[in-house]
Design a protein around this motif. Structure first.
Motif, short mmCIF file in Angstrom:
data_model
loop_
_atom_site.label_atom_id
_atom_site.label_comp_id
_atom_site.label_asym_id
_atom_site.label_seq_id
_atom_site.Cartn_x
_atom_site.Cartn_y
_atom_site.Cartn_z
N ASN A 162 -13.58 -1.81 -2.34
CA ASN A 162 -13.86 -0.57 -3.05
C ASN A 162 -14.89 -0.80 -4.16
OD1 ASN A 162 -13.73 1.80 -4.58
ND2 ASN A 162 -11.63 2.17 -3.85
N PRO A 163 -16.01 -0.11 -4.15
CA PRO A 163 -17.04 -0.34 -5.15
C PRO A 163 -16.59 -0.01 -6.56
CG PRO A 163 -17.51 1.64 -3.87
CD PRO A 163 -16.38 0.95 -3.19
N SER A 164 -15.62 0.87 -6.71
CA SER A 164 -15.16 1.20 -8.05
C SER A 164 -14.29 0.13 -8.66
CB SER A 164 -14.37 2.52 -8.02
OG SER A 164 -13.17 2.35 -7.30
N CYS A 165 -13.95 -0.89 -7.85
CA CYS A 165 -13.04 -1.94 -8.32
C CYS A 165 -13.77 -3.27 -8.43
CB CYS A 165 -11.85 -2.08 -7.38
SG CYS A 165 -10.94 -0.54 -7.13
N GLY A 166 -15.07 -3.28 -8.58
CA GLY A 166 -15.80 -4.55 -8.65
C GLY A 166 -15.83 -5.20 -7.29
N HIS A 167 -15.86 -6.51 -7.28
CA HIS A 167 -15.89 -7.24 -6.01
C HIS A 167 -14.55 -7.13 -5.28
CE1 HIS A 167 -19.84 -8.90 -6.73
NE2 HIS A 167 -19.45 -9.28 -7.93
N GLY A 168 -13.46 -7.17 -6.02
CA GLY A 168 -12.15 -7.00 -5.40
C GLY A 168 -11.68 -8.24 -4.67
N ASN A 169 -10.41 -8.21 -4.27
CA ASN A 169 -9.78 -9.30 -3.54
C ASN A 169 -9.56 -8.85 -2.11
OD1 ASN A 169 -8.16 -11.31 -2.50
ND2 ASN A 169 -6.74 -11.35 -4.22
N LYS A 170 -10.25 -9.48 -1.18
CA LYS A 170 -10.16 -9.05 0.22
C LYS A 170 -8.77 -9.26 0.80
CE LYS A 170 -15.07 -9.85 1.11
NZ LYS A 170 -16.07 -10.55 1.91
N LEU A 171 -8.01 -10.19 0.23
CA LEU A 171 -6.66 -10.40 0.74
C LEU A 171 -5.78 -9.17 0.55
CD1 LEU A 171 -5.77 -14.07 -0.32
CD2 LEU A 171 -6.40 -13.22 1.93
N LEU A 172 -6.08 -8.37 -0.47
CA LEU A 172 -5.27 -7.19 -0.71
C LEU A 172 -5.46 -6.13 0.36
CD1 LEU A 172 -5.64 -6.82 -4.59
CD2 LEU A 172 -3.96 -8.11 -3.27
N SER A 173 -6.48 -6.31 1.21
CA SER A 173 -6.69 -5.38 2.32
C SER A 173 -5.78 -5.66 3.49
CB SER A 173 -8.16 -5.44 2.79
OG SER A 173 -9.03 -5.04 1.77
N PHE A 174 -5.11 -6.81 3.48
CA PHE A 174 -4.17 -7.13 4.55
C PHE A 174 -2.85 -6.42 4.27
CE2 PHE A 174 -7.02 -10.76 4.92
CZ PHE A 174 -7.14 -10.89 6.29
N ARG A 175 -2.55 -5.41 5.04
CA ARG A 175 -1.30 -4.68 4.88
C ARG A 175 -0.70 -4.44 6.26
NH1 ARG A 175 -1.92 -1.67 0.00
NH2 ARG A 175 -3.06 -3.02 -1.44
N THR A 176 0.59 -4.56 6.39
CA THR A 176 1.25 -4.17 7.63
C THR A 176 2.35 -3.18 7.31
OG1 THR A 176 3.01 -5.84 7.64
CG2 THR A 176 0.88 -6.48 8.55
N LEU A 177 2.46 -2.18 8.14
CA LEU A 177 3.57 -1.24 8.06
C LEU A 177 4.41 -1.42 9.31
CD1 LEU A 177 1.99 2.10 6.81
CD2 LEU A 177 3.53 0.60 5.56
N LYS A 178 5.70 -1.59 9.13
CA LYS A 178 6.57 -1.85 10.27
C LYS A 178 7.74 -0.89 10.27
CE LYS A 178 8.72 -5.69 12.77
NZ LYS A 178 9.01 -7.13 12.76
N ASP A 179 7.97 -0.30 11.42
CA ASP A 179 9.11 0.60 11.59
C ASP A 179 10.30 -0.24 12.01
OD1 ASP A 179 10.95 2.48 12.20
OD2 ASP A 179 9.77 3.54 13.69
N VAL A 180 11.26 -0.43 11.11
CA VAL A 180 12.45 -1.23 11.39
C VAL A 180 13.66 -0.33 11.37
CG1 VAL A 180 13.83 -3.21 10.69
CG2 VAL A 180 11.36 -3.22 10.30
N GLN A 181 14.20 -0.06 12.55
CA GLN A 181 15.41 0.74 12.69
C GLN A 181 15.29 2.07 11.93
OE1 GLN A 181 18.49 -1.92 11.36
NE2 GLN A 181 18.46 -3.11 13.24
N GLY A 182 14.11 2.69 12.05
CA GLY A 182 13.91 4.00 11.45
C GLY A 182 13.38 3.98 10.05
N GLY A 183 13.28 2.80 9.42
CA GLY A 183 12.76 2.69 8.06
C GLY A 183 11.39 2.03 8.06
N ILE A 184 10.57 2.40 7.07
CA ILE A 184 9.22 1.85 6.97
C ILE A 184 9.21 0.67 5.99
CG2 ILE A 184 6.81 2.34 6.39
CD1 ILE A 184 7.86 3.78 8.87
N VAL A 185 8.67 -0.45 6.43
CA VAL A 185 8.59 -1.65 5.60
C VAL A 185 7.13 -2.03 5.44
CG1 VAL A 185 9.21 -4.08 5.37
CG2 VAL A 185 10.85 -2.47 6.36
N LEU A 186 6.68 -2.13 4.19
CA LEU A 186 5.31 -2.55 3.89
C LEU A 186 5.30 -4.03 3.57
CD1 LEU A 186 2.31 -1.91 3.21
CD2 LEU A 186 3.07 -1.47 0.86
N ARG A 187 4.36 -4.77 4.18
CA ARG A 187 4.23 -6.20 3.91
C ARG A 187 2.76 -6.55 3.73
NH1 ARG A 187 8.14 -8.87 8.44
NH2 ARG A 187 6.85 -7.59 9.79
N GLY A 188 2.52 -7.63 2.98
CA GLY A 188 1.15 -7.99 2.62
C GLY A 188 0.68 -9.28 3.23
N ALA A 189 -0.38 -9.85 2.61
CA ALA A 189 -1.17 -10.92 3.22
C ALA A 189 -0.37 -12.18 3.53
CB ALA A 189 -2.36 -11.27 2.32
#
Length: 767
Positions: A162-189
Motif C-alpha cells: 500500500n503506497p500510503s503505508c510506505g514500503h510496508g512489510n510484504k509478509l503481512l500480505s500473507f493471509r489465509t481464511l479457513k472455514d473450520v466446522q462453520g467458523g472462520i479462522v484467520l491465519r498469517g504468514a
C-alpha cells in the motif's frame, strides 16, 4: 514458486515498439495456449472439463490477446489486470483512513489453476469431484463464500504494498481464511496454513481429503480409547438437574483419591518442568474447598466422598478449579466428566473485577498446559489463541509485566503464591504467547509497548535463564517478522537464531541420537523444538518471498525440517526409555494412558512434529508437480547425505530429492522397528500420536503416487537425456498436464482403498 514475480511485467505492459490493436478473445486461457477449439461454456468449458482441470479461466473481460509467455509466466498479465480491477473497486468504496487494512485483505491470492504454480484460477469453478480450494471469493470478509468442508484463501502480491503505508512489510500480505466446522479462522504468514498455500492449490485440495481420511481413522480410535479433553459446545446445551457445582461434586472421586493425585502431580516431571503452582498453597486450598462427608456404609466404596465445594480465600471458584485441572492431568486423562468441562468453559468466559486474581491466571495457564499435554495443537489453533489471549489480558491486568518483586511484596496480595512462582508464571505466559502467535501467524499479544524485552536476557545457566534468553530472541524475531513498516531481512534472523542454538545448547547430535539424548535435560527440548520450527519457517518465508529459490534457502528449509522430525522421534524414544526404566509395570501392563515421560514429550515438542510433517510433504509434493527446469526425479542427482550432527547448511548443490524423502522415511520408521513394539503399544494410547502417525502414512502413500507418476512421465518423454536448452515451456506444460491426469486417477484409487491396505503399520489394536 507460484508467487508473482516482482518486476517483470511492470516493464512489459507497454512495449516501446509498435503496439498492436487488442481484440476481444472469448476462448479460455487453457484452450488458447494449446490452440484448442473452446466451446466457451462457463464456468468450465468442455476441454477443461474433459481433462478434469481444477479451473477454467476466461479473459474476455480484459479484452487482451495474451501470448503463451504472458499467460503462463510467474506473474501473468491476467493477474495484473484482475488485481487492478479489484483494487479499483476496493478504492472506490474505501476511505483513505482504512485503506491500509482493506487493500491487503480484499483480494485473495489465487494459486495455480492447472497444477502449475503461477497460472490463474477462476472464481467459483470446482475441480472434478472436489471443491474450489483457493479460488477467489469476495473482496471482503463479509462477502466471503466458504466451501462447506474447508476452503483456504490467501492474499499475496509482491507488487501490492500500500503506497500510503510506505514500503510496508510484504509478509503481512500473507493471509489465509479457513472455514473450520462453520467458523472462520484467520491465519498469517508464519502459520502452517500459509506454508501449505505456497505448495499449491492441488496440494491443499488433496491434503484436505487426506486429513479427512485421517480424522475418520482417529474417530474410530476414540471409540476404543475414549474422547480426549475438548470444549464441546453440545455440553452447554445439555440440561442440568442442579447447579454446575452440584454436578461437579457428584463426579468427583473420594477425598483421599484427590489428595493422592495432587501429591502425584507435584512429584511428576510435568510440575518439575513448569513450576507454576505452589504445592503448599494448592494442598491448603484443597483442604479448605473440598468438603468430605462421612464414610459410606457400602463396604465396596473406599474413602470419604466430597459433599460440597467452597470458594477459595479470594471468594472465587478458581482455587478449586485448579485442583480439577490437576485431576484431569493425573486422574481422568480421557473421558473428562462433562461437568468439569462445563465449569471450565464457564470460568474461561466469566470475568468481573472480583475475578481478577492470581488464581485466575494460574487456572488459565494450567488449562493451556492441559490442552498441550493432550495434544490439542493444530486443530484447535484458534481456540488456543483465544485461551492465551485471555491469559495474557488477565496477567497484564494484574501488573505481572511490571516489577513483580515490589508490586507483590505484600504477603496478603499474592495470597500465598511465592514470588518465584509469579516470575515463573510470567515467563511461561510469554512462552505461550510466542507459541500461539507463531502458530496462528499473528503479532505477539503482549507487544513491546506493554513489556520491555530488554529485561529478559540474563547470564544464568539455569532452566529459567535458558527460558528467558529464548524469549528474548523469539520475541525479537516475532516483532521483526510482523513489523508493519518493512519486510524483514530473514537471512539475519536465521543467523541470529542458529548462533543462539550453538551458544545455549549442546551440539545438535545430542538431540538427534537416541543414545546421546539420555544425557540431555528434557527442558532443553521444549525450547529447541520451537527454535528449529522458527528457523525452518524463516526459510519457508524466504521461499515464498523469493522469485527464484536459492540453493541455500531450499537446503536450509529441508535441513531444519528434517532436524525437527529427528528431534521429535528421538525425544519420544528417549522419553519412553526413561519410562521403561522408572515405570516398567505401567509399560508392560494394561496401562490405559501414555506413561509420564512419554506424555511429557507431547508437551515438549508442541506443534513442531505436526508442522514439520506438513511443511515437508508440502514442499516435496510441490516439487513433484512443478516440472521446473533442471529437476529430474527419475535420475535425481544431488546431495544424498543429510548430516544431522551439524547445523551447517550446504549452498553449492541441492539436497537430493529422493535422498530427502528416504531420509525422512528412515527417521520416522525408527518408531516402527520390532524392538519398539512396546513403545508403539503405549503411543497408541495417545490421540496426538495416532493422528500424527496416520497423517504421515497417508501422506507418504499419496506422495509416492505422485513421485511414481512423475517418474513415469519423465521416462516416457526421455527427459533425462535432454539438456537445459531443451526444456521449453510447451514441453513442461504438456508433461505437467499428462502427469496431473495420471496422478488424479491414481489418487482417486488410493482414496477408495481400505485404510488397512496403506494407512499404517502402527499399532491400531490393543492385544
Amino acid at each position: 514458486m507460484g508467487i508473482a514475480r516482482k518486476d517483470k511485467f511492470n516493464l512489459e505492459i507497454e512495449s516501446a515498439g509498435a503496439r498492436r490493436r487488442r481484440k476481444t478473445v472469448r476462448s479460455c486461457t487453457f484452450c488458447r495456449q494449446r490452440k484448442l477449439k473452446c466451446d466457451q461454456q462457463k464456468p468450465m468449458c468442455g476441454s477443461c472439463k474433459a481433462r478434469k482441470l481444477p479451473e477454467c479461466f476466461y479473459t474476455d473481460g480484459f479484452n487482451f490477446q495474451l501470448t503463451s509467455e504472458e499467460l503462463f509466466s510467474g506473474s501473468p498479465n491476467v493477474a495484473l489486470m484482475k488485481r487492478i480491477r479489484e483494487l479499483e473497486r476496493v478504492l472506490a468504496s474505501t476511505t483513505l483512513d482504512d485503506c491500509a487494512d482493506t487493500a491487503v485483505d480484499a483480494v485473495p491470492y489465487e494459486p495455480d489453476g492447472h497444477g502449475l504454480p503461477g497460472s490463474v484460477a477462476s472464481s467459483g469453478s470446482t475441480a472434478s469431484g472436489g471443491s474450489s480450494i483457493g479460488s477467489a471469493a469476495a473482496t471482503s470478509c463479509s462477502g466471503l463464500q466458504c466451501d462447506p468442508v474447508t476452503t483456504t484463501l490467501m492474499g499475496m502480491d509482491h507488487n501490492s504494498i500500500n503506497p500510503s503505508c510506505g514500503h510496508g512489510n510484504k509478509l503481512l500480505s500473507f493471509r489465509t481464511l479457513k472455514d473450520v466446522q462453520g467458523g472462520i479462522v484467520l491465519r498469517g504468514a508464519t502459520s502452517i496454513g500459509a506454508a501449505m498455500l505456497a505448495s499449491g492449490e492441488q496440494f491443499i485440495y488433496e491434503y484436505n481429503k487426506v486429513w479427512q481420511r485421517v480424522q475418520n481413522e482417529v474417530e474410530t480410535w476414540k471409540v476404543v480409547q475414549g474422547q480426549p479433553f475438548t470444549f464441546d459446545q453440545a455440553l452447554l446445551e445439555q440440561p442440568l438437574s442442579g447447579s454446575i457445582l452440584d454436578a461437579v461434586v457428584a463426579d468427583l472421586p473420594t477425598f483421599d483419591t484427590i489428595k493422592d493425585h495432587l501429591q502425584l502431580f507435584f512429584q511428576s516431571p510435568l510440575h518439575d518442568h513448569y513450576h507454576v503452582l505452589d504445592e503448599a498453597k494448592v494442598m491448603a486450598d484443597f483442604e479448605r474447598c473440598f468438603v468430605p462427608g462421612y464414610l459410606p456404609t457400602d463396604a465396596s466404596v473406599q474413602g470419604k466422598p466430597i459433599v460440597m465445594l467452597l470458594s477459595g480465600n479470594d471468594k472465587t471458584i478458581y482455587a478449586p478449579a485448579i485442583v480439577l485441572i490437576v485431576l484431569c492431568l493425573t486422574y481422568y486423562k480421557t473421558d473428562i466428566p462433562p461437568s468439569f468441562e462445563r465449569l471450565i468453559t464457564f470460568l474461561c468466559g466469566w470475568y468481573a473485577i472480583e475475578t481478577s486474581c492470581v488464581e485466575r491466571v494460574q487456572f488459565l495457564l494450567m488449562l493451556y498446559i492441559l490442552k498441550l499435554y493432550n495434544g490439542h495443537i493444530e486443530k484447535n489453533c484458534a481456540q488456543m489463541w483465544g485461551l492465551v489471549s485471555n491469559l495474557c489480558a488477565t496477567a497484564l491486568s494484574l501488573g505481572m509485566h511490571m516489577d513483580i518483586d515490589n508490586l507483590y511484596a505484600n504477603e496478603e496480595l499474592r495470597g500465598g503464591t511465592r514470588i518465584e512462582t509469579l516470575h515463573s508464571m510470567w515467563y511461561w505466559i510469554l512462552f505461550a504467547d510466542v507459541n500461539v502467535s507463531f502458530d496462528r501467524g499473528f503479532p505477539l499479544i503482549i507487544d513491546s509497548c506493554r513489556y520491555d524485552d530488554n529485561r529478559l536476557p540474563c547470564e544464568s545457566k539455569t532452566r529459567e535463564g535458558l527460558l528467558r534468553n529464548y524469549l528474548h530472541i523469539a520475541r525479537k524475531t516475532m516483532h521483526t517478522l510482523y513489523d508493519k513498516n518493512e519486510t524483514p531481512q530473514i537471512v539475519h534472523l536465521v543467523s541470529n537464531l542458529t548462533t543462539f542454538i550453538e551458544k545455549h545448547f549442546r551440539p545438535i547430535r545430542y538431540y538427534t541420537d537416541v543414545d546421546l539424548i539420555q544425557e540431555v535435560d528434557l527442558f532443553d527440548i521444549s525450547i529447541l523444538s520451537q527454535l528449529l520450527a522458527i528457523v525452518a519457517n524463516c526459510f519457508s518465508l524466504t521461499r515464498m518471498l523469493e522469485c527464484q529459490m536459492k540453493t541455500a534457502t531450499k537446503n536450509g528449509f529441508i535441513k531444519y525440517v528434517i532436524l525437527s522430525i529427528s528431534l521429535a522421534v528421538t525425544t519420544v524414544r528417549g522419553c519412553f526409555e526413561m519410562d521403561r526404566k522408572l515405570h516398567s509395570t505401567m509399560i508392560y501392563g494394561k496401562y490405559r494412558y501414555l506413561t509420564p515421560y512419554t506424555n511429557l514429550s507431547v508437551l515438549l515438542l508442541n506443534s513442531a512434529p505436526f508442522r514439520a510433517l506438513t511443511e515437508l510433504y508440502g514442499l516435496l509434493f510441490y516439487k513433484v508437480t512443478l516440472f521446473e527446469k533442471g529437476l529430474i526425479v527419475s535420475t535425481d542427482e544431488g546431495i544424498f547425505d543429510l548430516d544431522l550432527t551439524t547445523l551447517e547448511v550446504p549452498d553449492g548443490q541441492f539436497f537430493s530429492f529422493r535422498g530427502v524423502f528416504n531420509k525422512f522415511c528412515s527417521i520416522f520408521d525408527e518408531m516402527l522397528k520390532p524392538e519398539c513394539d512396546n513403545m508403539a503399544r503405549v503411543l497408541w494410547r495417545s490421540h496426538v500420536f495416532v493422528t500424527t502417525m496416520a497423517l504421515e502414512r497417508v501422506n507418504r502413500a499419496v506422495f509416492q503416487v505422485g513421485l511414481q507418476t512423475r517418474t513415469q512421465v519423465e521416462i516416457a518423454h526421455n527427459w533425462s537425456q535432454m539438456g537445459p536448452e531443451d526444456f521449453s515451456d510447451e514441453i513442461m506444460k504438456s508433461m505437467s498436464t499428462e502427469a496431473t491426469d495420471e496422478y488424479n486417477k491414481a489418487f482417486l484409487e488410493l482414496m477408495e482403498m481400505d485404510p488397512s491396505e496403506y494407512l499404517t503399520e502402527f499399532q491400531m489394536t490393543d492385544d
